[in-house]
Design a protein around this motif. Structure first.
Motif, PDB file in Angstrom:
ATOM      1  N   ASP A 262      45.404  45.286  21.752  1.00 55.63           N
ATOM      2  CA  ASP A 262      44.029  44.813  21.534  1.00 55.63           C
ATOM      3  C   ASP A 262      43.641  43.697  22.487  1.00 55.63           C
ATOM      4  O   ASP A 262      42.533  43.154  22.411  1.00 55.63           O
ATOM      5  N   GLY A 263      44.560  43.332  23.386  1.00 54.03           N
ATOM      6  CA  GLY A 263      44.247  42.337  24.405  1.00 54.03           C
ATOM      7  C   GLY A 263      44.392  40.902  23.975  1.00 54.03           C
ATOM      8  O   GLY A 263      44.144  39.997  24.777  1.00 54.03           O
ATOM      9  N   THR A 264      44.811  40.661  22.734  1.00 56.18           N
ATOM     10  CA  THR A 264      44.880  39.279  22.247  1.00 56.18           C
ATOM     11  C   THR A 264      46.247  38.635  22.478  1.00 56.18           C
ATOM     12  O   THR A 264      46.347  37.404  22.486  1.00 56.18           O
ATOM     13  N   GLU A 265      47.287  39.436  22.653  1.00 54.25           N
ATOM     14  CA  GLU A 265      48.616  38.875  22.854  1.00 54.25           C
ATOM     15  C   GLU A 265      48.712  38.263  24.248  1.00 54.25           C
ATOM     16  O   GLU A 265      48.538  38.956  25.259  1.00 54.25           O
ATOM     17  N   PRO A 266      48.994  36.967  24.346  1.00 53.58           N
ATOM     18  CA  PRO A 266      49.081  36.348  25.679  1.00 53.58           C
ATOM     19  C   PRO A 266      50.318  36.822  26.419  1.00 53.58           C
ATOM     20  O   PRO A 266      51.373  37.064  25.825  1.00 53.58           O
ATOM     21  N   LEU A 267      50.191  36.965  27.731  1.00 53.26           N
ATOM     22  CA  LEU A 267      51.349  37.282  28.559  1.00 53.26           C
ATOM     23  C   LEU A 267      52.211  36.029  28.697  1.00 53.26           C
ATOM     24  O   LEU A 267      51.699  34.915  28.786  1.00 53.26           O
ATOM     25  N   GLN A 268      53.509  36.227  28.727  1.00 55.68           N
ATOM     26  CA  GLN A 268      54.410  35.078  28.766  1.00 55.68           C
ATOM     27  C   GLN A 268      54.248  34.306  30.085  1.00 55.68           C
ATOM     28  O   GLN A 268      54.184  34.904  31.165  1.00 55.68           O
ATOM     29  N   GLY A 269      54.245  32.984  29.957  1.00 58.99           N
ATOM     30  CA  GLY A 269      54.073  32.139  31.116  1.00 58.99           C
ATOM     31  C   GLY A 269      55.170  32.310  32.159  1.00 58.99           C
ATOM     32  O   GLY A 269      54.931  32.106  33.354  1.00 58.99           O
ATOM     33  N   ARG A 270      56.354  32.709  31.720  1.00 57.24           N
ATOM     34  CA  ARG A 270      57.469  32.875  32.664  1.00 57.24           C
ATOM     35  C   ARG A 270      57.196  33.958  33.693  1.00 57.24           C
ATOM     36  O   ARG A 270      57.871  34.034  34.718  1.00 57.24           O
ATOM     37  N   PHE A 271      56.210  34.834  33.399  1.00 58.95           N
ATOM     38  CA  PHE A 271      55.893  35.926  34.315  1.00 58.95           C
ATOM     39  C   PHE A 271      54.640  35.653  35.141  1.00 58.95           C
ATOM     40  O   PHE A 271      54.062  36.573  35.730  1.00 58.95           O
ATOM     41  N   SER A 272      54.215  34.402  35.225  1.00 54.12           N
ATOM     42  CA  SER A 272      52.980  34.094  35.945  1.00 54.12           C
ATOM     43  C   SER A 272      53.078  34.468  37.424  1.00 54.12           C
ATOM     44  O   SER A 272      52.084  34.910  38.029  1.00 54.12           O
ATOM     45  N   HIS A 273      54.265  34.342  38.013  1.00 57.51           N
ATOM     46  CA  HIS A 273      54.413  34.705  39.426  1.00 57.51           C
ATOM     47  C   HIS A 273      54.296  36.218  39.611  1.00 57.51           C
ATOM     48  O   HIS A 273      53.809  36.690  40.652  1.00 57.51           O
ATOM     49  N   VAL A 274      54.701  36.995  38.602  1.00 50.28           N
ATOM     50  CA  VAL A 274      54.556  38.451  38.670  1.00 50.28           C
ATOM     51  C   VAL A 274      53.081  38.823  38.556  1.00 50.28           C
ATOM     52  O   VAL A 274      52.580  39.679  39.298  1.00 50.28           O
ATOM     53  N   VAL A 275      52.381  38.173  37.621  1.00 50.15           N
ATOM     54  CA  VAL A 275      50.941  38.419  37.467  1.00 50.15           C
ATOM     55  C   VAL A 275      50.211  38.110  38.767  1.00 50.15           C
ATOM     56  O   VAL A 275      49.356  38.893  39.224  1.00 50.15           O
ATOM     57  N   GLU A 276      50.544  36.999  39.377  1.00 47.02           N
ATOM     58  CA  GLU A 276      49.879  36.594  40.626  1.00 47.02           C
ATOM     59  C   GLU A 276      50.102  37.632  41.727  1.00 47.02           C
ATOM     60  O   GLU A 276      49.166  37.993  42.443  1.00 47.02           O
ATOM     61  N   GLU A 277      51.319  38.108  41.855  1.00 46.85           N
ATOM     62  CA  GLU A 277      51.627  39.077  42.907  1.00 46.85           C
ATOM     63  C   GLU A 277      50.964  40.422  42.631  1.00 46.85           C
ATOM     64  O   GLU A 277      50.377  41.037  43.531  1.00 46.85           O
ATOM     65  N   LEU A 278      51.036  40.886  41.384  1.00 48.93           N
ATOM     66  CA  LEU A 278      50.447  42.193  41.054  1.00 48.93           C
ATOM     67  C   LEU A 278      48.924  42.164  41.198  1.00 48.93           C
ATOM     68  O   LEU A 278      48.310  43.191  41.549  1.00 48.93           O
ATOM     69  N   SER A 279      48.330  41.023  40.921  1.00 47.85           N
ATOM     70  CA  SER A 279      46.864  40.918  40.958  1.00 47.85           C
ATOM     71  C   SER A 279      46.298  41.128  42.354  1.00 47.85           C
ATOM     72  O   SER A 279      45.097  41.382  42.513  1.00 47.85           O
ATOM     73  N   LYS A 280      47.143  41.066  43.368  1.00 52.79           N
ATOM     74  CA  LYS A 280      46.685  41.331  44.728  1.00 52.79           C
ATOM     75  C   LYS A 280      46.389  42.813  44.939  1.00 52.79           C
ATOM     76  O   LYS A 280      45.656  43.175  45.874  1.00 52.79           O
ATOM     77  N   THR A 281      46.949  43.683  44.071  1.00 52.68           N
ATOM     78  CA  THR A 281      46.816  45.130  44.252  1.00 52.68           C
ATOM     79  C   THR A 281      46.137  45.810  43.067  1.00 52.68           C
ATOM     80  O   THR A 281      45.347  46.730  43.251  1.00 52.68           O
ATOM     81  N   PHE A 282      46.436  45.336  41.848  1.00 49.28           N
ATOM     82  CA  PHE A 282      46.006  46.048  40.643  1.00 49.28           C
ATOM     83  C   PHE A 282      44.942  45.263  39.894  1.00 49.28           C
ATOM     84  O   PHE A 282      44.850  44.030  40.008  1.00 49.28           O
ATOM     85  N   ASP A 283      44.137  45.988  39.096  1.00 48.62           N
ATOM     86  CA  ASP A 283      43.137  45.314  38.267  1.00 48.62           C
ATOM     87  C   ASP A 283      43.819  44.658  37.070  1.00 48.62           C
ATOM     88  O   ASP A 283      45.005  44.860  36.802  1.00 48.62           O
TER      89      ASP A 283
END
Length: 425
Positions: A262-283
């Protein structure tokens, strides 16, 4: 000495709430298991990603018997007994690779990827006594579901889909951790422990041991991960008996179906570098899908008799003797474009942290398995108890016997299948 309350027949060694202690220790029972279980049911042998191209092969075992899984030039999968039809030598000694066929090193009989006998050197002595069509490598029946490859010696057995039954729903959910891509094998390691294969089979459906055995792991992870795995008092964390010896243990029920978000569960902060890298390619939606699946599906699916689809990895067991078992831990991840490799690198680090040979999880498990085998030598007539949660087990709307995640519903499921198969002559 404690009196043995169980009769000698294998069918009498399993009751609703206990099993005879000698199911771990009796060599004669072990031999019967190999014949009546591992050679008469579907046994997991490979994942399709391990055989990506024609000519690829993987050496493994069905029970104690060595086999080679191959993909032929037409793309078909075969499971071949690793034994030359001439004098019995193994035709393949490599764990994996890509070849045009197999040649026995002893007398150079050669076989195709489908097991057919292709060539015999110096054929002059075989006139009238050798028909190549009758001397192919022995072929096991092989079928797949969801990318998982199973083989059986029993040509008359029910189709794989029927054997898996309601476990198919959970396999479908397990592969969703590819984040929209298929899953693939990233790597593996193996080890052996000095104990019976059923001890490990029990472990993958045993939520009761988790906060006790894995205290060091819980202390080594971030607070968000530790909170996610604190399921002991969660009434939604449950185990189902799926039939045919299969069971599923839902430790993190909100991750049972990764599409239910449902989009309410926050992504773990430990993966912020993964989010940053993936965001360059994916929505944002695709990034969330990949990162949310980083820890896997939140459940362990036990498929009787030899594999657990365990949250974010595969645990495969291979029985060697009554008191020795090989375990293979297989790391998996999404089989996507190069941009998702950061996900796979992170998943490998998570895998190593728990399952790795120097990890915080599996070494503690293995110590427990060893100690069960040693302890089972004492008072061999004393039963092994599997009665936790028996009084609160109920049948749910799907028809599955269900109880809390700390209960022994999954163990009872496996032992009832063991009892049924061991009762057949």
């Amino acid at each position: 000495m404690t009196a043995d309350i169980f009769a000698d027949a294998p069918a009498d060694l399993v009751r609703d709430d206990r099993v005879a202690g000698r199911v771990y220790t009796d060599p004669d029972l072990f031999e019967r298991e190999m014949a009546l279980i591992f050679e008469r049911t579907w046994v997991w042998v490979a994942h399709e990603s391990e055989l990506p191209q024609p000519g690829c092969f993987k050496s493994t075992h069905v029970g104690r018997q060595p086999v080679v899984v191959t993909r032929d030039r037409a793309g078909n999968l075969h499971t071949l007994l690793n034994r030359c039809r001439h004098r019995g030598a193994s035709v393949c000694e490599k764990p994996r690779g890509r070849v045009n066929g197999f040649t026995c090193p002893y007398h150079a009989w050669s076989y195709g990827l489908d097991g057919a006998l292709r060539g015999v050197p110096y054929p002059g002595g075989y006139e009238g006594v050798l028909d190549k069509r009758e001397m192919s490598l022995r072929k096991l029946r092989t079928e797949t579901y969801g990318g998982f490859v199973f083989a059986t010696f029993d040509a008359e057995i029910e189709p794989l889909a029927d054997f898996l039954g309601d476990a198919r729903l959970w396999i479908d959910r397990f592969v969703k951790q590819g984040g929209g891509y298929p899953i693939k094998v990233l790597g593996k390691h193996q080890f052996k422990f000095r104990g019976n294969w059923k001890i490990q089979l029990e472990n993958s459906t045993d939520g009761y041991h988790f906060p006790i055995v894995h205290r060091s792991w819980m202390a080594s992870v971030d607070a968000e991960t530790a909170d996610m795995m604190s399921f002991m008092n969660d009434p939604a964390a449950i185990t189902h008996d799926l039939g045919n010896g299969h069971s599923v243990m839902q430790m993190v029920p909100e991750h049972s179906d990764l599409d239910a978000d449902d989009g309410t569960e926050p992504l773990q902060g430990r993966f912020s570098h993964v989010v940053e890298e993936l965001s360059k390619t994916f929505d944002d939606a695709q990034v969330r899908r990949l990162v949310r699946a980083m820890h896997g599906t939140g459940f362990n699916l036990n498929l009787f008799p030899n594999i657990s689809l365990s949250s974010a990895f595969l645990r495969v067991l291979r029985p060697v003797s009554a008191d020795e078992t090989w375990i293979e831990h297989v790391a998996i991840g999404p089989d996507g474009p190069p941009e998702v490799e950061i996900v796979n690198r992170e998943r490998l680090r998570i895998h190593e942290h728990f399952q790795g040979p120097f990890g915080f999880g599996t070494p503690d498990d293995a110590e427990g398995w060893d100690r069960v085998q040693r302890g089972a030598q004492a008072a061999p007539g004393m039963p092994i108890m599997v009665n936790r949660g028996l009084g609160r087990e109920e049948v749910n709307a799907a028809g599955w016997p269900t109880s809390h995640v700390t209960d022994e519903t999954g163990m009872r499921a496996a032992y009832q299948q063991w009892k049924q198969m061991m009762s057949h002559d």
